[in-house]
Design a protein around this motif. Structure first.
Motif, PDB file in Angstrom:
ATOM      1  N   GLN A  74       5.289  -4.353   7.698  1.00  0.00           N
ATOM      2  CA  GLN A  74       4.238  -3.752   8.544  1.00  0.00           C
ATOM      3  C   GLN A  74       2.824  -3.709   7.858  1.00  0.00           C
ATOM      4  OE1 GLN A  74       4.172  -3.010  11.989  1.00  0.00           O
ATOM      5  NE2 GLN A  74       2.052  -2.633  12.036  1.00  0.00           N
ATOM      6  N   ILE A  75       2.981  -3.511   6.409  1.00  0.00           N
ATOM      7  CA  ILE A  75       1.785  -3.608   5.543  1.00  0.00           C
ATOM      8  C   ILE A  75       1.446  -4.948   5.419  1.00  0.00           C
ATOM      9  CG2 ILE A  75       0.950  -2.919   3.118  1.00  0.00           C
ATOM     10  CD1 ILE A  75       3.240  -0.773   3.245  1.00  0.00           C
ATOM     11  N   GLN A  76       2.280  -5.789   5.062  1.00  0.00           N
ATOM     12  CA  GLN A  76       1.917  -7.141   5.116  1.00  0.00           C
ATOM     13  C   GLN A  76       1.297  -7.915   6.174  1.00  0.00           C
ATOM     14  OE1 GLN A  76       4.992  -9.826   2.994  1.00  0.00           O
ATOM     15  NE2 GLN A  76       3.733 -11.684   3.579  1.00  0.00           N
ATOM     16  N   LYS A  77       1.591  -7.466   7.474  1.00  0.00           N
ATOM     17  CA  LYS A  77       0.937  -8.105   8.552  1.00  0.00           C
ATOM     18  C   LYS A  77      -0.189  -7.460   8.564  1.00  0.00           C
ATOM     19  CE  LYS A  77       1.784  -6.133  12.654  1.00  0.00           C
ATOM     20  NZ  LYS A  77       2.307  -5.769  14.122  1.00  0.00           N
ATOM     21  N   ILE A  78      -0.435  -6.011   8.272  1.00  0.00           N
ATOM     22  CA  ILE A  78      -2.176  -5.704   8.206  1.00  0.00           C
ATOM     23  C   ILE A  78      -3.014  -6.188   7.346  1.00  0.00           C
ATOM     24  CG2 ILE A  78      -3.466  -3.500   7.672  1.00  0.00           C
ATOM     25  CD1 ILE A  78      -1.160  -1.846   9.220  1.00  0.00           C
ATOM     26  N   PHE A  79      -2.332  -6.534   5.934  1.00  0.00           N
ATOM     27  CA  PHE A  79      -3.019  -7.184   5.102  1.00  0.00           C
ATOM     28  C   PHE A  79      -3.464  -8.782   5.571  1.00  0.00           C
ATOM     29  CE2 PHE A  79      -2.181  -5.671   0.596  1.00  0.00           C
ATOM     30  CZ  PHE A  79      -2.145  -4.081   0.969  1.00  0.00           C
ATOM     31  N   SER A  80      -2.571  -9.360   6.603  1.00  0.00           N
ATOM     32  CA  SER A  80      -2.931 -10.657   6.884  1.00  0.00           C
ATOM     33  C   SER A  80      -4.070 -10.589   8.002  1.00  0.00           C
ATOM     34  CB  SER A  80      -1.446 -11.400   7.662  1.00  0.00           C
ATOM     35  OG  SER A  80      -1.355 -10.649   8.673  1.00  0.00           O
ATOM     36  N   TYR A  81      -4.550  -9.415   8.644  1.00  0.00           N
ATOM     37  CA  TYR A  81      -5.447  -9.381   9.498  1.00  0.00           C
ATOM     38  C   TYR A  81      -6.886  -9.762   8.719  1.00  0.00           C
ATOM     39  CZ  TYR A  81      -2.272  -6.950  12.658  1.00  0.00           C
ATOM     40  OH  TYR A  81      -1.115  -6.273  13.301  1.00  0.00           O
ATOM     41  N   TYR A  82      -6.701  -9.444   7.410  1.00  0.00           N
ATOM     42  CA  TYR A  82      -8.151  -9.678   6.910  1.00  0.00           C
ATOM     43  C   TYR A  82      -7.989 -10.502   5.557  1.00  0.00           C
ATOM     44  CZ  TYR A  82      -8.231  -5.090   9.302  1.00  0.00           C
ATOM     45  OH  TYR A  82      -8.057  -4.109  10.093  1.00  0.00           O
ATOM     46  N   SER A  83      -6.981 -11.042   5.283  1.00  0.00           N
ATOM     47  CA  SER A  83      -6.513 -12.122   4.360  1.00  0.00           C
ATOM     48  C   SER A  83      -6.047 -13.340   4.638  1.00  0.00           C
ATOM     49  CB  SER A  83      -6.366 -11.389   2.932  1.00  0.00           C
ATOM     50  OG  SER A  83      -7.003 -10.395   2.576  1.00  0.00           O
ATOM     51  N   SER A  84      -5.911 -14.312   3.969  1.00  0.00           N
ATOM     52  CA  SER A  84      -4.982 -15.390   4.416  1.00  0.00           C
ATOM     53  C   SER A  84      -3.519 -14.960   4.259  1.00  0.00           C
ATOM     54  CB  SER A  84      -5.167 -16.631   3.324  1.00  0.00           C
ATOM     55  OG  SER A  84      -5.162 -16.436   2.268  1.00  0.00           O
ATOM     56  N   GLU A  85      -2.492 -15.685   4.477  1.00  0.00           N
ATOM     57  CA  GLU A  85      -1.095 -15.261   4.050  1.00  0.00           C
ATOM     58  C   GLU A  85      -1.138 -15.352   2.888  1.00  0.00           C
ATOM     59  OE1 GLU A  85       1.736 -17.175   6.420  1.00  0.00           O
ATOM     60  OE2 GLU A  85       0.965 -16.732   8.344  1.00  0.00           O
ATOM     61  N   GLU A  86      -1.524 -16.424   2.174  1.00  0.00           N
ATOM     62  CA  GLU A  86      -1.268 -16.316   0.567  1.00  0.00           C
ATOM     63  C   GLU A  86      -1.695 -15.217  -0.250  1.00  0.00           C
ATOM     64  OE1 GLU A  86       0.082 -17.241  -3.163  1.00  0.00           O
ATOM     65  OE2 GLU A  86       0.773 -18.246  -1.218  1.00  0.00           O
ATOM     66  N   GLU A  87      -3.190 -14.918   0.194  1.00  0.00           N
ATOM     67  CA  GLU A  87      -3.891 -13.887  -0.381  1.00  0.00           C
ATOM     68  C   GLU A  87      -3.216 -12.570  -0.115  1.00  0.00           C
ATOM     69  OE1 GLU A  87      -8.373 -11.925  -1.138  1.00  0.00           O
ATOM     70  OE2 GLU A  87      -7.862 -12.790   0.865  1.00  0.00           O
ATOM     71  N   ALA A  88      -2.783 -12.176   1.056  1.00  0.00           N
ATOM     72  CA  ALA A  88      -2.218 -11.218   1.648  1.00  0.00           C
ATOM     73  C   ALA A  88      -0.874 -10.797   0.414  1.00  0.00           C
ATOM     74  CB  ALA A  88      -1.740 -11.130   2.963  1.00  0.00           C
ATOM     75  N   ARG A  89      -0.163 -11.803   0.169  1.00  0.00           N
ATOM     76  CA  ARG A  89       1.112 -11.654  -0.596  1.00  0.00           C
ATOM     77  C   ARG A  89       0.346 -11.310  -1.986  1.00  0.00           C
ATOM     78  NH1 ARG A  89       3.272 -16.050   2.528  1.00  0.00           N
ATOM     79  NH2 ARG A  89       2.359 -17.431   1.165  1.00  0.00           N
ATOM     80  N   GLN A  90      -0.610 -12.122  -2.403  1.00  0.00           N
ATOM     81  CA  GLN A  90      -0.945 -11.622  -3.713  1.00  0.00           C
ATOM     82  C   GLN A  90      -1.309 -10.497  -4.018  1.00  0.00           C
ATOM     83  OE1 GLN A  90      -3.881 -14.701  -4.551  1.00  0.00           O
ATOM     84  NE2 GLN A  90      -2.369 -16.394  -4.862  1.00  0.00           N
ATOM     85  N   LEU A  91      -2.208  -9.681  -2.864  1.00  0.00           N
ATOM     86  CA  LEU A  91      -2.480  -8.578  -2.945  1.00  0.00           C
ATOM     87  C   LEU A  91      -1.470  -7.451  -2.816  1.00  0.00           C
ATOM     88  CD1 LEU A  91      -5.744  -8.709  -0.713  1.00  0.00           C
ATOM     89  CD2 LEU A  91      -5.810  -8.754  -3.210  1.00  0.00           C
ATOM     90  N   LEU A  92      -0.333  -7.583  -2.047  1.00  0.00           N
ATOM     91  CA  LEU A  92       0.593  -6.883  -1.904  1.00  0.00           C
ATOM     92  C   LEU A  92       1.355  -6.706  -3.238  1.00  0.00           C
ATOM     93  CD1 LEU A  92       1.638  -4.919   0.332  1.00  0.00           C
ATOM     94  CD2 LEU A  92       3.278  -6.828   1.102  1.00  0.00           C
ATOM     95  N   ALA A  93       1.387  -7.829  -3.889  1.00  0.00           N
ATOM     96  CA  ALA A  93       2.352  -8.031  -5.252  1.00  0.00           C
ATOM     97  C   ALA A  93       1.616  -7.339  -6.160  1.00  0.00           C
ATOM     98  CB  ALA A  93       2.329  -9.312  -5.632  1.00  0.00           C
ATOM     99  N   LYS A  94       0.074  -6.727  -6.150  1.00  0.00           N
ATOM    100  CA  LYS A  94      -0.600  -6.002  -7.190  1.00  0.00           C
ATOM    101  C   LYS A  94      -0.128  -4.579  -7.011  1.00  0.00           C
ATOM    102  CE  LYS A  94      -4.550  -9.247  -7.420  1.00  0.00           C
ATOM    103  NZ  LYS A  94      -5.845  -9.302  -7.353  1.00  0.00           N
ATOM    104  N   ILE A  95       0.253  -4.321  -5.993  1.00  0.00           N
ATOM    105  CA  ILE A  95       0.761  -2.845  -5.863  1.00  0.00           C
ATOM    106  C   ILE A  95       1.862  -2.257  -6.395  1.00  0.00           C
ATOM    107  CG2 ILE A  95       1.235  -0.806  -4.172  1.00  0.00           C
ATOM    108  CD1 ILE A  95      -0.404  -2.602  -2.127  1.00  0.00           C
ATOM    109  N   GLU A  96       1.832  -1.276  -7.238  1.00  0.00           N
ATOM    110  CA  GLU A  96       3.082  -0.670  -7.921  1.00  0.00           C
ATOM    111  C   GLU A  96       3.744   0.406  -7.086  1.00  0.00           C
ATOM    112  OE1 GLU A  96       4.429   2.051 -11.731  1.00  0.00           O
ATOM    113  OE2 GLU A  96       2.380   1.276 -11.701  1.00  0.00           O
ATOM    114  N   TRP A  97       4.843  -0.159  -6.278  1.00  0.00           N
ATOM    115  CA  TRP A  97       5.518   0.879  -5.508  1.00  0.00           C
ATOM    116  C   TRP A  97       6.403   1.656  -6.203  1.00  0.00           C
ATOM    117  CZ3 TRP A  97       3.586   1.364  -0.708  1.00  0.00           C
ATOM    118  CH2 TRP A  97       2.992   0.297  -0.088  1.00  0.00           C
ATOM    119  N   VAL A  98       6.250   2.910  -5.691  1.00  0.00           N
ATOM    120  CA  VAL A  98       7.411   4.120  -6.354  1.00  0.00           C
ATOM    121  C   VAL A  98       7.788   4.915  -5.326  1.00  0.00           C
ATOM    122  CG1 VAL A  98       6.288   4.234  -8.494  1.00  0.00           C
ATOM    123  CG2 VAL A  98       5.241   5.622  -6.433  1.00  0.00           C
ATOM    124  N   ASP A  99       9.257   4.881  -5.223  1.00  0.00           N
ATOM    125  CA  ASP A  99      10.024   5.711  -4.073  1.00  0.00           C
ATOM    126  C   ASP A  99       9.925   7.325  -4.583  1.00  0.00           C
ATOM    127  OD1 ASP A  99      10.480   3.375  -3.028  1.00  0.00           O
ATOM    128  OD2 ASP A  99      12.574   3.049  -3.939  1.00  0.00           O
TER     129      ASP A  99
END
Length: 342
Positions: free
Chosen positions: A38-63
């Motif tokens: 869902q987050i990747q989908k929201i990112f893609s509303y405002y960025s290209s699919e490639e940029e959305a993946r790159q931005l998402l990869a910058k996030i350090e996810w912690v459980d």
């Protein structure tokens, strides 16, 4: 380094997109079972699919879980700023105690752990539901304090008590900021939260109520948060709260806007007090046999018939900020909805 809670929600995902796009280091809390689609989908509303993946990869996810201090204590090492956007939202009275416990204790835990870690800056996303009821004819603002009444929802109570934990942090030496958005207009999971309003109208919903409330664009909420946490603005904005409402709109007008933008029929049947009273009881009865949550509840019915007014102008006098018109917000979100459903 900014630590964000609630990043898997609609507002949180928009915050993460903006923060990563602006180059902030971001560490985001999620549950172990949370999915990032869902987050990747929201990112893609405002960025290209490639940029959305790159931005998402910058996030350090912690459980972790905010109710389990040990699960999040290590997350705060090296963090400079916390944005707390996580909360349970429900208008089902069965969820009352669990929601209040989770929202309030989770916020209190985060405040305590931030202090222990030496994190001095904290932004809390609250709600207009946490504001007090002003005299009739006066829009609710930051100055109106909570007052108990039978009309107040458990969700509102949970957000008010969560704010008390944040103010406690301030009195114990932290620098804090609270934002109180109205109903947030934005794209996301069309089966949940405010985005569901668009799907409801799309499916041919023909009822309207006489009430209304304050609405605000999700991008405006993001802009308000990012603007105020900027070091150049923080000193002026800190230790206050800010109502975020672009305009107060009756539900019928809002539904009409959505219907017009989606090319659907406008709601034409007034849902009066008796019809709504029957409706929430039927929904509750059905839920007993289906083991599902009722589609409407007594609390949601009560709020749907009341017109609540809010004054969101304070923030415009503190930081450079201008609200998006509700009409423009609905048009933008409708366009995204149609792209996915046509």
């Amino acid at each position: 380094m900014i630590y964000v809670t609630g990043g898997t929600g609609m507002l949180g995902a928009h915050l993460l997109h903006r923060l990563t796009k602006e180059g902030y280091q971001v560490r985001a809390l999620k549950r172990e079972t949370s999915k990032l689609n869902q987050i990747q989908k929201i990112f893609s509303y405002y960025s290209s699919e490639e940029e959305a993946r790159q931005l998402l990869a910058k996030i350090e996810w912690v459980d972790g879980d905010l109710l389990d201090r040990d699960s999040i204590k290590e997350h705060l090492v090296g963090v400079d700023f916390i944005i707390h956007a996580a909360a349970i939202v429900s208008f089902n009275r069965k969820d009352r105690n669990a929601m209040i416990h989770s929202n309030v204790e989770g916020t209190g835990n985060l405040i305590d752990l931030a202090k222990e870690a030496g994190i001095n800056r904290f932004c809390h996303v609250s709600s207009t539901s946490a504001l007090g009821n002003p005299p009739e004819g006066v829009p609710a603002s930051e100055e109106h304090v909570w007052n108990n009444s039978r009309k107040r929802t458990a969700y509102g109570m949970s957000k008010f008590l969560s704010e008390m934990e944040v103010w406690r942090g301030m009195h114990e030496g932290m620098e804090v900021l609270i934002v109180n958005p109205g109903v947030i207009i934005g794209p996301g999971n069309w089966d949940n939260g405010s985005p569901q309003l668009f799907k409801t109208i799309w499916n041919g919903f023909l009822f309207y109520t006489k009430g209304g409330t304050g609405f605000v664009d999700v991008l405006d909420v993001v802009e308000a948060v990012v603007s105020t946490i900027d070091p150049a603005q923080w000193e002026l904005a800190k230790n206050e709260r800010y109502v975020l409402v672009a305009r107060n709109v009756r539900f019928r007008e809002f539904f009409n806007l959505v219907a017009d933008n989606l090319g659907r029929k406008r709601p034409v049947i007034p849902a009066g007090k008796w019809l709504l009273a029957i409706g929430w009881r039927v929904a509750l009865f059905v839920s007993w046999f289906s083991s599902s949550r009722p589609a409407i509840t007594r609390d949601s019915v009560n709020s749907s018939n009341e017109m609540s007014h809010y004054d969101g102008s304070r923030i415009t006098r503190v930081v450079p900020f201008q609200y998006t018109a509700v009409e423009e917000s609905v048009a933008r979100v409708s366009k995204i909805f149609l792209k996915e459903h046509n």
